[in-house]
Every structure is written in structure tokens, then in C-alpha cells.
Enzyme design. Structure first.
Site, PDB file in Angstrom:
ATOM      1  N   CYS A   2       0.462   2.104  -7.731  1.00  0.00           N
ATOM      2  CA  CYS A   2       1.715   2.320  -8.210  1.00  0.00           C
ATOM      3  C   CYS A   2       2.283   3.485  -8.653  1.00  0.00           C
ATOM      4  CB  CYS A   2       1.508   1.473  -9.772  1.00  0.00           C
ATOM      5  SG  CYS A   2       0.844  -0.053  -9.615  1.00  0.00           S
ATOM      6  N   ARG A  27       2.330   5.449  -1.037  1.00  0.00           N
ATOM      7  CA  ARG A  27       1.034   5.153  -1.782  1.00  0.00           C
ATOM      8  C   ARG A  27       0.971   3.574  -1.774  1.00  0.00           C
ATOM      9  NH1 ARG A  27       0.307   9.107  -6.209  1.00  0.00           N
ATOM     10  NH2 ARG A  27      -0.865   7.564  -7.341  1.00  0.00           N
ATOM     11  N   TRP A  76       1.736  -2.136  -7.223  1.00  0.00           N
ATOM     12  CA  TRP A  76       0.799  -2.475  -6.332  1.00  0.00           C
ATOM     13  C   TRP A  76       0.016  -3.505  -7.147  1.00  0.00           C
ATOM     14  CZ3 TRP A  76      -4.642  -2.371  -5.697  1.00  0.00           C
ATOM     15  CH2 TRP A  76      -5.130  -2.533  -4.595  1.00  0.00           C
ATOM     16  N   ASN A 101       1.341   2.375 -14.645  1.00  0.00           N
ATOM     17  CA  ASN A 101       0.441   2.564 -13.786  1.00  0.00           C
ATOM     18  C   ASN A 101      -0.856   2.434 -14.321  1.00  0.00           C
ATOM     19  OD1 ASN A 101       2.355   3.119 -11.723  1.00  0.00           O
ATOM     20  ND2 ASN A 101       1.374   5.097 -11.513  1.00  0.00           N
ATOM     21  N   GLY A 102      -1.818   1.568 -13.825  1.00  0.00           N
ATOM     22  CA  GLY A 102      -3.151   1.251 -14.480  1.00  0.00           C
ATOM     23  C   GLY A 102      -3.510   0.131 -14.681  1.00  0.00           C
ATOM     24  N   GLU A 482     -15.944   6.040  10.615  1.00  0.00           N
ATOM     25  CA  GLU A 482     -14.471   6.532  10.517  1.00  0.00           C
ATOM     26  C   GLU A 482     -13.818   6.117  11.447  1.00  0.00           C
ATOM     27  OE1 GLU A 482     -12.771   7.374   8.080  1.00  0.00           O
ATOM     28  OE2 GLU A 482     -11.354   8.717   8.880  1.00  0.00           O
ATOM     29  N   LYS A 486     -10.652   3.375  10.718  1.00  0.00           N
ATOM     30  CA  LYS A 486      -9.307   3.601  10.990  1.00  0.00           C
ATOM     31  C   LYS A 486      -8.700   2.319  11.820  1.00  0.00           C
ATOM     32  CE  LYS A 486      -8.497   6.403   8.817  1.00  0.00           C
ATOM     33  NZ  LYS A 486      -9.185   7.227   8.100  1.00  0.00           N
ATOM     34  N   GLU A 489      -8.144  -0.656   9.399  1.00  0.00           N
ATOM     35  CA  GLU A 489      -7.030  -0.235   8.280  1.00  0.00           C
ATOM     36  C   GLU A 489      -5.697  -0.488   8.840  1.00  0.00           C
ATOM     37  OE1 GLU A 489      -7.281   3.390   5.321  1.00  0.00           O
ATOM     38  OE2 GLU A 489      -7.974   3.617   7.010  1.00  0.00           O
ATOM     39  N   HIS A 505     -31.316  -4.613  16.562  1.00  0.00           N
ATOM     40  CA  HIS A 505     -31.737  -5.398  15.540  1.00  0.00           C
ATOM     41  C   HIS A 505     -30.668  -6.257  15.045  1.00  0.00           C
ATOM     42  CE1 HIS A 505     -35.306  -2.550  15.395  1.00  0.00           C
ATOM     43  NE2 HIS A 505     -34.477  -1.497  15.605  1.00  0.00           N
ATOM     44  N   LYS A 604      -2.402   4.275  -1.014  1.00  0.00           N
ATOM     45  CA  LYS A 604      -2.865   5.783  -0.420  1.00  0.00           C
ATOM     46  C   LYS A 604      -3.796   6.339  -1.633  1.00  0.00           C
ATOM     47  CE  LYS A 604      -3.080   9.456   1.940  1.00  0.00           C
ATOM     48  NZ  LYS A 604      -3.973   9.165   3.076  1.00  0.00           N
TER      49      LYS A 604
HETATM   50  O1  M6R Z   1      -8.065  10.325  -2.358  1.00  0.00           O
HETATM   51  P1  M6R Z   1      -9.493   9.808  -1.902  1.00  0.00           P
HETATM   52  O2  M6R Z   1     -10.287  10.748  -0.754  1.00  0.00           O
HETATM   53  O3  M6R Z   1     -10.422   9.743  -3.011  1.00  0.00           O
HETATM   54  O4  M6R Z   1      -9.635   8.389  -1.279  1.00  0.00           O
HETATM   55  C1  M6R Z   1     -10.764   7.634  -0.811  1.00  0.00           C
HETATM   56  C2  M6R Z   1     -10.370   6.418  -0.035  1.00  0.00           C
HETATM   57  O5  M6R Z   1      -9.530   5.617  -0.702  1.00  0.00           O
HETATM   58  C3  M6R Z   1      -9.720   6.741   1.202  1.00  0.00           C
HETATM   59  O6  M6R Z   1     -10.374   7.587   1.969  1.00  0.00           O
HETATM   60  C4  M6R Z   1      -9.447   5.608   2.102  1.00  0.00           C
HETATM   61  O7  M6R Z   1     -10.602   5.133   2.578  1.00  0.00           O
HETATM   62  C5  M6R Z   1      -8.456   5.877   3.287  1.00  0.00           C
HETATM   63  N1  M6R Z   1      -7.455   4.859   3.213  1.00  0.00           N
HETATM   64  C6  M6R Z   1      -9.046   5.749   4.438  1.00  0.00           C
HETATM   65  O8  M6R Z   1      -8.123   5.908   5.449  1.00  0.00           O
END
Ligand code: M6R
Length: 609
Positions: A2, A27, A76, A101-102, A482, A486, A489, A505, A604
Site C-alpha cells: 500500500c 510498489r 494491496w 498501510n499495514g 534467483e 525471476k 515472478e 534424488h 515491491k
Molecule cells: O526489500 P527486500 O530486499 O527486503 O525485499 C525482499 C523480497 O521481498 C524481495 O527480494 C522479493 O523477493 C523480490 N520481488 C524478488 O525479485
């Protein structure tokens, strides 16, 4: 997650609110809204499901609000699905409007009390109890700020709020507990936002509210209170420029940020190295004694930042530095045996990730003495609460998928490895060699980016696939993780990463011609092992895409495509190999036509648990 924007000025602030929401779009959100106190002293509210463009089009229809005091929000969904009635601002009896927010943990209990007192609810959100509670206090004759204060005292949870009320139409009140909130300052005007980026087009002067602060804001006048007492908070000048968050000629922020990595890494190294040594002052004046005392490193982080931590553990232990890494949301909820003299290292791009912040607090409660933050946002809660800070100078990262944040985190972790490694017998020669490799990073990143066109072609093969497997070994297993993150995501293709030795395994059962297998195969001491794993895949009819160096001797054929990465030293190789994987995910997502910078369901910065 949010976003909050608020403003008080002697002009119509709706365009500022909407521009602020646009700047927070990255975000992640599912609905938005704005509420303004108009000249008639009535609150006019407009809300819409979907993108800020939907809100803008709703604003163009009907009687668009105009006024000098207002609040706006991108939501959000946490409590209640995305809908207009659940979108913020929430109002109570046309008198008060609130954005939040929260999460309010005791919302059920408050709602029951408020229903007994005769209030009705029009949404499924927890926020509506806040606006109702403020209304109750206004009814009892309190002014807006004390009414907010009384309300906040009754709330359990982590939140930031912005409030307006017709009782004091020239006033905006903000309060924070656990979620970020800043005040933007400008002559004769003042603003409120959950992120400086929202206000960067109107001001670069900010007050960062501390946890527990309540701010009362009127035209050009800001008072901050802690526990009801006025307090002074310093004014920060943000180094952000409006341009830094512009897309420029790039099609997506993610691509822009992938291409910015050479510069971002160079900025992260700037001022921290001599020709052949690390300047330890980079970690702050208190770092020497803390590093001297460190006998163990505990890293905590989430998502991509956690994967950076996994790479770091392998780097650290290779230099004799004992290290463990844990996902913050797991760390915070289990019992720990705290090793003596442990340095807690929290890695976070945003510095506002709720799980990471809570894990740091839990670690402090458990007796971890010092916390070092590796972070990209100087004003974040993580940085402000840390004993040692190493900023990654990646610049604002707008794309939800982390790219330059990751490579700059790895760069920063190498600096930390040197600082600690010196205490574990790292020789000056070894340090000089690593420093030379660090200095070469920007050039090597540019070389890796040249694979872009070739990767775009290979990406075609993923467009109709449902699953993909990523393999790596050693420090390149987290890079495979990673790469898989990516891909899933932003392209929504299910992707998993395995340490290549684990194939037999279990995951080998999945391998067939329909599941692309991506192998990260640098020319290092694990190469021969990885080649065996590649053979295991080939023997089962798998289709391989291998990122490797020419000298590794992996030859292409009809079932195996080679993407040639320029030779790179083992010390920095995970940073370089992460770049083609970012490009692969990006191009697959372009082909699939997904919303690359704002993938579905994601935010974000994850400021709620
Ligand atoms: O702001 P942060 O690095 O703490 O965020 C952690 C994760 O939410 C963040 O890395 C998330 O996994 C990304 N969207 C990955 O691309």
C-alpha cells in the site's frame, strides 16, 4: 504494498496526490482512491479498482474533487478482496477520512465495540475501525490530533495512517507505528507519504517520522509529537531526483535496472576501496571493534536478498568466517541457540520488509548484540535501527523484480567478507586480488549484458512452457535459485532451482523434452561435477540451456544450447552469472506479455507480515 500520499496547500492538491500515487505504482496495488476537503468543507471521495489510470478516469467523470487538503492511497488487499468499497480512503459519516498501510490486529474486537455503539460498516477492511474510532473521539469533543492519538493507542498491529476531518479542514494528521511515513516540506505547503519517491516531484526536503510519532500538518506548518509531547525531527535532503525514477527510453523499469547494474555496482564501490584494499570506514566509525569481536555471522533476509545471503555464506566460509543464513520469516518464529559474539547481518533492498525488521527485533531480544544492515534505502527503518550500515548505492529500484539491488547486495557482501576475512587470516595479497576483481565488475557486467540479443532468441523456447528447472552448484546454486525466482515472478512460469547434485534424488523424474533445464556452469572447481549432472539430464531427453565459458569445454548440440559468458574470476562470478538469468526471465515475460514491472499479486516492498 500500500501507498499513502497526503497534502495541505493553498491550491488544488488533487494533481499532486494523483502524481504521488503514480510514483508509488511500482510498489504493487489493486485499487486506489483519493479524498479531499472541498471549499464547501465537505469531503469528496473517489475510489477505483485497478490501476491509477482507472482512478484518473473516475476523477474525470462526475464532480471531480478539488481542494487544498487531501489524502490518497494505493491498496494491496490484505483484509477483504480488491473492490471499490474496500479501497481507501475510508470514511465515517462524511466527517473523517483515513488511509492506512499495514494491519490492525485487534480490528475484530474494535469493530464489535463500535457496532455496539451504533456504527455501521461499509467495507471488509481492518482500516474502517480506525476511521470509526477517530470519529468516536471527535464526537467526544477532541480535536483531530488528540483524537488520532487516542485511536492509535487503542490499535494493535503495525501501520501508518493519514487522516483528514471536516472539523479542521486545513489540517492533515499522520501517525506511524511499524510502517514508514515521511513528511515533505515546501514553502507554504506540506505533504505526507509512505515513500519519498511519491513526493519527489514536489520537494526534496523531508522529515522521516519515527515509530510512535504523530504529525499535525497544515499549510507550511508541521508539528511532530511523540507520546503527546512535541519533538523535533531533523530535516533530510533526499538525493533522489525526479529523473531517477523516470523510465527514459526503456520499455520497462526492469530492463532499465538490469542495464544500470554496471553503474550501480561502481557506485556501491565508490569511496570504499583504495587501489588494493578495502577502506573499512565504509562501515562506519564503530565497525572496527565490532568486526574484531565477531566470531559468527547470522544473515537474515527475504526473497532475493536471502539468496544474496546464501551466496555470502559460501564466500564467508571459504575465508574461515563461520556463517549461517535464514529466511527472516522463519528466523523470527523459532527458538535459537545464539552463538557468542555473533554479528547479525540483515539484507534488504527496501529496509522496510516487515519480516526482516521483526526478525532483527527478535534477534536483539534474543541477545544478538550488533546488527549490520545491507540496504538500498538510507531513510529506511532497517538502516535507522542498525549498528553498522553498508548502503548499496543501486538507486531507486522500481521494478518489483529485484535486479540491481541483488548485484549490489552481492558487491556489498564481498566488502563485508574482506572486512571480516582480515580477522580470519585473509592475506593482503588475497585482499588485493579480490579488490582488483571488484574493480573489474562494471566492465564485466557490460560484457554480460551483450548476451541480451542471444538470450532474447532463446527466450522464445520458454513461451509455451509450464515449468523450468534451474541447476547450479556451490555459490552458483543461489544464483540458480534467483534465476528461477525471476522467471516465476514475472513470466508466471513455474520454475524451480536445485543444487545440481540433488537431481538424481528426485527432480530427475520431471525431466523430459517439455521442461527446459537451465544450468549455471562457470569454469570453476565444481565444473566437472556439474558436467556429470548435465549428462544425467541429456540421458533423459532433457533440453539444456547452459550459461558457461568457452574454456569450460561444454559443446552445443541439438539438445544443448550454450550461452557464452566471458571468462570471470570465481570471486565475482555469481554476480556476473546472475545477469543473463535476469535477461532470460525478462525476455520470456516480454514474449508472454505479462505486467513485468508490476507482476500480479506481488508488491515491491512487503511491509506486512
Ligand atoms: O526489500 P527486500 O530486499 O527486503 O525485499 C525482499 C523480497 O521481498 C524481495 O527480494 C522479493 O523477493 C523480490 N520481488 C524478488 O525479485
Amino acid at each position: 504494498m500500500c501507498g499513502i500520499v497526503g497534502a495541505v496547500a493553498n491550491r488544488d492538491i488533487v494533481p499532486i496526490l494523483v502524481d504521488g500515487l503514480r510514483r508509488l505504482e511500482y510498489r504493487g496495488y489493486d485499487s486506489s482512491g483519493v479524498a479531499v476537503i472541498e471549499a464547501s468543507q465537505a469531503i469528496n471521495r473517489v475510489r477505483a479498482v485497478g490501476k491509477v489510470a482507472e482512478l484518473e478516469s473516475a476523477l474525470r467523470k462526475g464532480s471531480a474533487p478539488t481542494g487544498g487538503t487531501g489524502i490518497a492511497h494505493t491498496r494491496w488487499a490484505t483484509h477483504g478482496r480488491p473492490s471499490e468499497s474496500n479501497a481507501h480512503p475510508h470514511m465515517c459519516r462524511q466527517r473523517v477520512a483515513v488511509v492506512c498501510n499495514g494491519i490492525i490486529e485487534n480490528h475484530d474486537q474494535l469493530r464489535s465495540e463500535q457496532i455496539s455503539a451504533g456504527y455501521e460498516f461499509s467495507s471488509e477492511t481492518d482500516t474502517e475501525v480506525i476511521v470509526t474510532e477517530i470519529h468516536r473521539h471527535l464526537e467526544q469533543g477532541l480535536e483531530l490530533r488528540p483524537a488520532v492519538q487516542r485511536t492509535v493507542e487503542a490499535l494493535e498491529g503495525a501501520f501508518a495512517i493519514g487522516v483528514i476531518a471536516t472539523d479542521q479542514p486545513d489540517r492533515l494528521v499522520g501517525a506511524r507505528r511499524g510502517s514508514p511515513l515521511v513528511i515533505g516540506l515546501k514553502d507554504g505547503e506540506a505533504f505526507l507519504a509512505s515513500d519519498m519517491a511519491a513526493l519527489i516531484a514536489v520537494t526534496q526536503r523531508f522529515i522521516i517520522l519515527e515509530d510512535g510519532d504523530i504529525a499535525e500538518i497544515s499549510c507550511g506548518n508541521v508539528s511532530v509529537y511523540d507520546d503527546g509531547r512535541p519533538v523535533q525531527r531533523p530535516i533530510h535532503i533526499s538525493p533522489l531526483s525526479a529523473d531517477a525514477v523516470e523510465l527514459g527510453n526503456y520499455r520497462h523499469y526492469m530492463l532499465k535496472e538490469i542495464y544500470e547494474q554496471g553503474r550501480a555496482v561502481a557506485d556501491t564501490l565508490e569511496g570504499r576501496l583504495t587501489t588494493n584494499r578495502l577502506l573499512e570506514a565504509a562501515f562506519g566509525p564503530d565497525s572496527g571493534p565490532i568486526f574484531d569481536a565477531t566470531k559468527f555471522v547470522q544473515i537474515i533476509a527475504c526473497g532475493t536478498s536471502y539468496y544474496a545471503g546464501l551466496v555470502a555464506r559460501i564466500w564467508f566460509e571459504a575465508h574461515g568466517i563461520p556463517c549461517d543464513v535464514e529466511i527472516a520469516s522463519e528466523f523470527r518464529y523459532r527458538a535459537h541457540v545464539v552463538p557468542d559474539d555473533t554479528l547479525l547481518v540483515a539484507i534488504s533492498q527496501s529496509g522496510e520488509t516487515a519480516d526482516t525488521l521483526a526478525a532483527v527485533q527478535e534477534a536483539k531480544r534474543l541477545g544478538y548484540r550488533y546488527c549490520a544492515a545491507i540496504c538500498n534505502v538510507p531513510e529506511s527503518a532497517l538502516v535507522r535501527g542498525a549498528d553498522l550500515v553498508l548502503m548499496t548505492h543501486a538507486g531507486p529500484e522500481i521494478g518489483v523484480a529485484s535486479t540491481k539491488a541483488f548485484t549490489t547486495q552481492l558487491t556489498a557482501l564481498l566488502l563485508l567478507m574482506i572486512a571480516l576475512g582480515r580477522r580470519y587470516g585473509m592475506s593482503a595479497d588475497t585482499e588485493a586480488k579480490i579488490v582488483a576483481e571488484l574493480r573489474s565488475l562494471p566492465v564485466k557486467i557490460e560484457q554480460a549484458l551483450r548476451l541480451d540479443t542471444e538470450i532474447a532468441q532463446i527466450a522464445e523456447q520458454f513461451a509455451d512452457k509450464q515449468h523450468a528447472l534451474f541447476l547450479g552448484r556451490g555459490a552458483h546454486f543461489p544464483i540458480a535459485l534467483e534465476g528461477a525466482l525471476k522467471l516465476k515472478e514475472i513470466s508466471y512460469i513455474h520454475a524451480e532451482a536445485y543444487p545440481a547434485g540433488e537431481l538424481k534424488h528426485g527432480p530427475l523424474a520431471l525431466v523430459d523434452a517439455n521442461m527446459p533445464v537451465v544450468a549455471v556452469a562457470p569454469n570453476n572447481q565444481l565444473l566437472e561435477k556439474l558436467k556429470s549432472n548435465i549428462h544425467e539430464v541429456r540421458a533423459r531427453g532433457g533440453k539444456l540451456i547452459v550459461f558457461t565459458e568457452a574454456a569450460a569445454g561444454i559443446d552445443a548440440d541439438s539438445d544443448l544450447q550454450v550461452l557464452p559468458v566471458a571468462p570471470v574470476d570465481d570471486s565475482i562470478s555469481p554476480i556476473i552469472y546472475s545477469i543473463p538469468l535476469q535477461l532470460l526471465a525478462y525476455h520470456v515475460a516480454v514474449i508472454k506479455g505479462t505486467d513485468i514491472d508490476k507482476p500480479r499479486n506481488l508488491a515491491k516492498s512487503v511491509t506486512v507480515e
